[in-house]
Design a protein around this motif. Sequence first.
Motif, short mmCIF file in Angstrom:
data_model
loop_
_atom_site.label_atom_id
_atom_site.label_comp_id
_atom_site.label_asym_id
_atom_site.label_seq_id
_atom_site.Cartn_x
_atom_site.Cartn_y
_atom_site.Cartn_z
N LEU A 131 26.20 -5.39 12.34
CA LEU A 131 26.59 -4.07 11.81
C LEU A 131 25.47 -3.48 10.96
CD1 LEU A 131 28.66 -1.85 11.49
CD2 LEU A 131 29.70 -3.15 9.61
N ASP A 132 24.88 -4.28 10.09
CA ASP A 132 23.77 -3.81 9.27
C ASP A 132 22.62 -3.30 10.13
OD1 ASP A 132 25.11 -4.38 6.95
OD2 ASP A 132 24.12 -6.31 6.61
N LYS A 133 22.36 -4.02 11.22
CA LYS A 133 21.27 -3.64 12.12
C LYS A 133 21.56 -2.32 12.81
CE LYS A 133 18.48 -5.42 15.96
NZ LYS A 133 18.28 -6.55 16.90
N LEU A 134 22.80 -2.13 13.25
CA LEU A 134 23.17 -0.87 13.92
C LEU A 134 23.12 0.31 12.96
CD1 LEU A 134 26.18 -1.87 16.22
CD2 LEU A 134 23.96 -0.99 16.95
N ILE A 135 23.56 0.08 11.72
CA ILE A 135 23.55 1.16 10.73
C ILE A 135 22.12 1.52 10.34
CG2 ILE A 135 24.09 1.68 8.31
CD1 ILE A 135 26.80 0.40 8.72
N ALA A 136 21.26 0.52 10.25
CA ALA A 136 19.86 0.77 9.89
C ALA A 136 19.13 1.53 11.00
CB ALA A 136 19.15 -0.56 9.61
N SER A 137 19.52 1.27 12.24
CA SER A 137 18.87 1.94 13.37
C SER A 137 19.93 2.27 14.42
CB SER A 137 17.79 1.03 13.97
OG SER A 137 17.13 1.67 15.04
N PRO A 138 20.71 3.35 14.19
CA PRO A 138 21.82 3.67 15.10
C PRO A 138 21.32 4.03 16.50
CG PRO A 138 21.98 4.89 13.02
CD PRO A 138 20.61 4.30 13.08
N PRO A 139 22.08 3.67 17.54
CA PRO A 139 21.73 4.09 18.90
C PRO A 139 21.74 5.62 18.99
CG PRO A 139 23.40 2.36 18.93
CD PRO A 139 23.26 2.80 17.51
N GLU A 140 21.12 6.14 20.00
CA GLU A 140 20.98 7.60 20.15
C GLU A 140 22.34 8.30 20.13
OE1 GLU A 140 19.07 10.83 23.31
OE2 GLU A 140 18.63 8.69 23.49
#
Length: 341
Positions: free
Chosen positions: A197-206
Motif C-alpha cells: 500500500l505504501d508503494k502504491l501511494i508513493a507512486s500511484p498507477p496512471e
Amino acid sequence: MSNDSFALSAGYLKKLVPLMMKYQVPANPKNYALWYTYIANTDEALTKAMNESLQSSGSVSLEQCTELYEAHIADGQNEGIQAAQEGFEALALEISNTMVDTMKDTDVFQSTLEKTFSQLARVDEEAMSTEETIAVVRNALKGSKEIRQSTSFFKNQLADAQKEIDRLKETLAEANEQAFNDALTGILNRRSFDKHLDKLIASPPERGFCLLICDLDHFKSFNDTYGHLMGDQVLKLTAKRLAQFCREGIEAFRYGGEEFALLVPNRPLGGGGRVAETIRASIDKLAIKDKKTGSKLDNITVSIGVAQFEKGESPRNLISRADAQLYEAKNLGRNRVMPIT
C-alpha cells in the motif's frame, strides 16, 4: 557492518549448526533465528530460559522452541533474515582472509622460484657442486609442497563455503516467505499489505487504484458451531479463491482474523466495485462439507467495502474509508458490496 561484527557473525555461524545438530533441532527459519539469538546472547530472558531447559532436561524440545520463538523472537520476524544475511557476510570475510593468506603464500613461492632459478644459473658459471645443486632443488620442492597445501586448503574451504551458502540461501528464502506470507492461508500477510500500500501511494498507477476490504459474514458463529479447525478450513478456502483473482496486478492479503484485503491497480471505483462483486459471488458459491458427518455446511458469504485512492491521502485514511463501506455492507444485511456503483 564492521570487521568486529563480521568476526562475531563468523563465530556465531560456526557454533550455530553444530549446536542445533547436537540437540537435534530442525534447521527451519524459526529455530535458526531462535538459536542464533541464544548464541549471540542478545536477549537475557531468552538466554535464561534456554539455559534452564538445557540444565534441567539436557535439551530443548520442539514445543519449547516454538514457545520461546513466539515469546522472544516473533515480534521481530526479520531476525532469521538478518541472521542469514550476517552469515553470508561472515562467510565472505572468512573466504577473503583465506584468499589473502593464499596470495601471500604464492608471493613467497614466486620469490623462492626466482631465487632458485638465479642459483641454478650459477651451476655453469661457478661450477656448483652436486650437493649444492641438490640443496637448491630441495628448497624449491619444499616451497612447491607448501604452496600446494595452501591452495588445496583454499580450494576445500571454497567448496565448504559453497555448501553453506546454498544452505543460507535456502534459509533466507524461507525466512523471507515467512516474513511476508500468512502462515495459515499462504497468501500475503498484513506486513506485506502495508508495504504494498505504501508503494502504491508513493507512486500511484496512471489510473489510480482501489482498496477492497473483505470480511467473512457470521464467522464467529461459524467457529462456535463447527469448531476452529473448520473455521481455519474456511479461511484457507477463501484465501485460495481470492488468490485466483490475483492477475493484472491485483494482490490479495490476509488483513487479520477473518478479514482480507485486495489492492486493485488501474481501476476506478466502478471497476474496483465490479471486481469486488465478482469475488463476493464466487465466495458465495463455496461449498463446505463436514468430513466427520458428510453433511453440507452453511454457505460462506462475505461483505466487501471498496474505496478508491484519492491523491494525497494517507494509508490510514484510505483504509478508514474502505472500512466505513464494509460496515455499511454489514448493516444492510451482509453478503454485499458497498458502495453500490
